[in-house]
Design a protein around this motif. Structure first.
Motif: not given
Length: 105
Positions: A24-26, A34-38
Protein backbone atom coordinates in the motif's frame (compact mmCIF):
# COMPACT_ATOMS: atom_id res chain seq x y z
CA UNK A 1 -4.86 7.76 16.39
CA UNK A 2 -6.97 9.15 13.59
CA UNK A 3 -9.84 7.13 12.08
CA UNK A 4 -8.10 6.41 8.79
CA UNK A 5 -5.07 4.99 10.60
CA UNK A 6 -7.28 2.84 12.83
CA UNK A 7 -9.20 1.52 9.84
CA UNK A 8 -6.02 0.77 7.90
CA UNK A 9 -4.57 -1.12 10.86
CA UNK A 10 -7.68 -3.32 11.04
CA UNK A 11 -7.76 -3.86 7.28
CA UNK A 12 -4.04 -4.69 7.25
CA UNK A 13 -4.57 -7.25 10.02
CA UNK A 14 -7.41 -8.87 8.06
CA UNK A 15 -5.43 -8.90 4.81
CA UNK A 16 -2.44 -10.45 6.54
CA UNK A 17 -4.62 -13.00 8.32
CA UNK A 18 -6.00 -14.03 4.91
CA UNK A 19 -2.49 -14.35 3.53
CA UNK A 20 -3.00 -11.49 1.10
CA UNK A 21 0.24 -9.74 0.19
CA UNK A 22 -0.50 -6.11 -0.47
CA UNK A 23 1.82 -3.16 -1.01
CA UNK A 24 0.00 0.00 0.00
CA UNK A 25 3.01 2.28 -0.28
CA UNK A 26 1.51 4.09 -3.28
CA UNK A 27 -1.84 4.71 -1.61
CA UNK A 28 -2.74 7.95 0.10
CA UNK A 29 -3.92 6.44 3.35
CA UNK A 30 -6.00 9.48 4.23
CA UNK A 31 -8.49 8.82 1.42
CA UNK A 32 -11.61 6.76 1.02
CA UNK A 33 -10.09 5.32 -2.15
CA UNK A 34 -7.42 3.55 -0.08
CA UNK A 35 -10.07 1.99 2.17
CA UNK A 36 -12.03 0.74 -0.82
CA UNK A 37 -8.92 -0.77 -2.41
CA UNK A 38 -8.21 -2.81 0.73
CA UNK A 39 -11.84 -3.81 1.24
CA UNK A 40 -11.93 -4.99 -2.38
CA UNK A 41 -8.80 -7.09 -1.79
CA UNK A 42 -10.51 -8.72 1.18
CA UNK A 43 -13.60 -9.44 -0.89
CA UNK A 44 -11.41 -11.04 -3.58
CA UNK A 45 -9.75 -13.18 -0.89
CA UNK A 46 -13.24 -14.39 0.05
CA UNK A 47 -14.09 -14.94 -3.63
CA UNK A 48 -16.92 -12.40 -3.41
CA UNK A 49 -18.22 -10.22 -6.20
CA UNK A 50 -17.30 -6.63 -5.48
CA UNK A 51 -20.43 -4.50 -5.37
CA UNK A 52 -20.61 -1.51 -7.67
CA UNK A 53 -20.56 1.92 -6.11
CA UNK A 54 -18.70 5.12 -5.63
CA UNK A 55 -15.85 5.60 -3.19
CA UNK A 56 -17.92 6.96 -0.33
CA UNK A 57 -18.21 5.78 3.25
CA UNK A 58 -21.72 4.59 2.45
CA UNK A 59 -20.39 2.42 -0.39
CA UNK A 60 -18.03 0.69 2.05
CA UNK A 61 -20.98 -0.56 4.09
CA UNK A 62 -22.22 -3.33 1.75
CA UNK A 63 -18.65 -4.53 1.29
CA UNK A 64 -18.15 -4.83 5.03
CA UNK A 65 -21.60 -6.40 5.42
CA UNK A 66 -20.62 -9.09 2.91
CA UNK A 67 -17.42 -9.81 4.83
CA UNK A 68 -19.25 -9.94 8.15
CA UNK A 69 -21.83 -12.33 6.72
CA UNK A 70 -19.06 -14.44 5.19
CA UNK A 71 -17.60 -14.89 8.65
CA UNK A 72 -20.93 -16.11 9.99
CA UNK A 73 -21.47 -12.96 12.02
CA UNK A 74 -24.24 -10.40 12.21
CA UNK A 75 -24.11 -6.69 12.79
CA UNK A 76 -27.14 -4.48 13.24
CA UNK A 77 -26.32 -1.07 11.82
CA UNK A 78 -29.91 0.17 11.76
CA UNK A 79 -29.26 2.84 14.39
CA UNK A 80 -25.92 3.97 13.02
CA UNK A 81 -24.91 6.64 10.52
CA UNK A 82 -23.79 4.69 7.44
CA UNK A 83 -21.94 7.76 6.17
CA UNK A 84 -19.69 7.90 9.23
CA UNK A 85 -16.26 6.30 9.58
CA UNK A 86 -17.18 5.25 13.13
CA UNK A 87 -19.61 2.73 11.64
CA UNK A 88 -16.80 1.34 9.48
CA UNK A 89 -14.65 0.97 12.58
CA UNK A 90 -17.41 -0.87 14.44
CA UNK A 91 -17.89 -3.29 11.55
CA UNK A 92 -14.16 -3.90 11.30
CA UNK A 93 -14.08 -4.70 15.03
CA UNK A 94 -16.62 -7.46 14.37
CA UNK A 95 -14.38 -8.83 11.62
CA UNK A 96 -11.15 -8.66 13.61
CA UNK A 97 -12.90 -10.28 16.58
CA UNK A 98 -14.12 -13.06 14.26
CA UNK A 99 -10.53 -13.69 13.22
CA UNK A 100 -9.43 -13.73 16.85
CA UNK A 101 -12.10 -16.32 17.63
CA UNK A 102 -10.91 -18.43 14.71
CA UNK A 103 -7.37 -18.46 16.09
CA UNK A 104 -8.56 -19.74 19.48
CA UNK A 105 -9.96 -22.94 17.91
Amino acid sequence: MDKYTEIHEKLDFLLEDHGVKFDDSRLDKQTLHSLHVKADKLLKAHKCTIPEGDESVGALQPKLDMLISGHGKRFDDSGLDLKNLDTVIEKLKVLTDAHGEHRKD
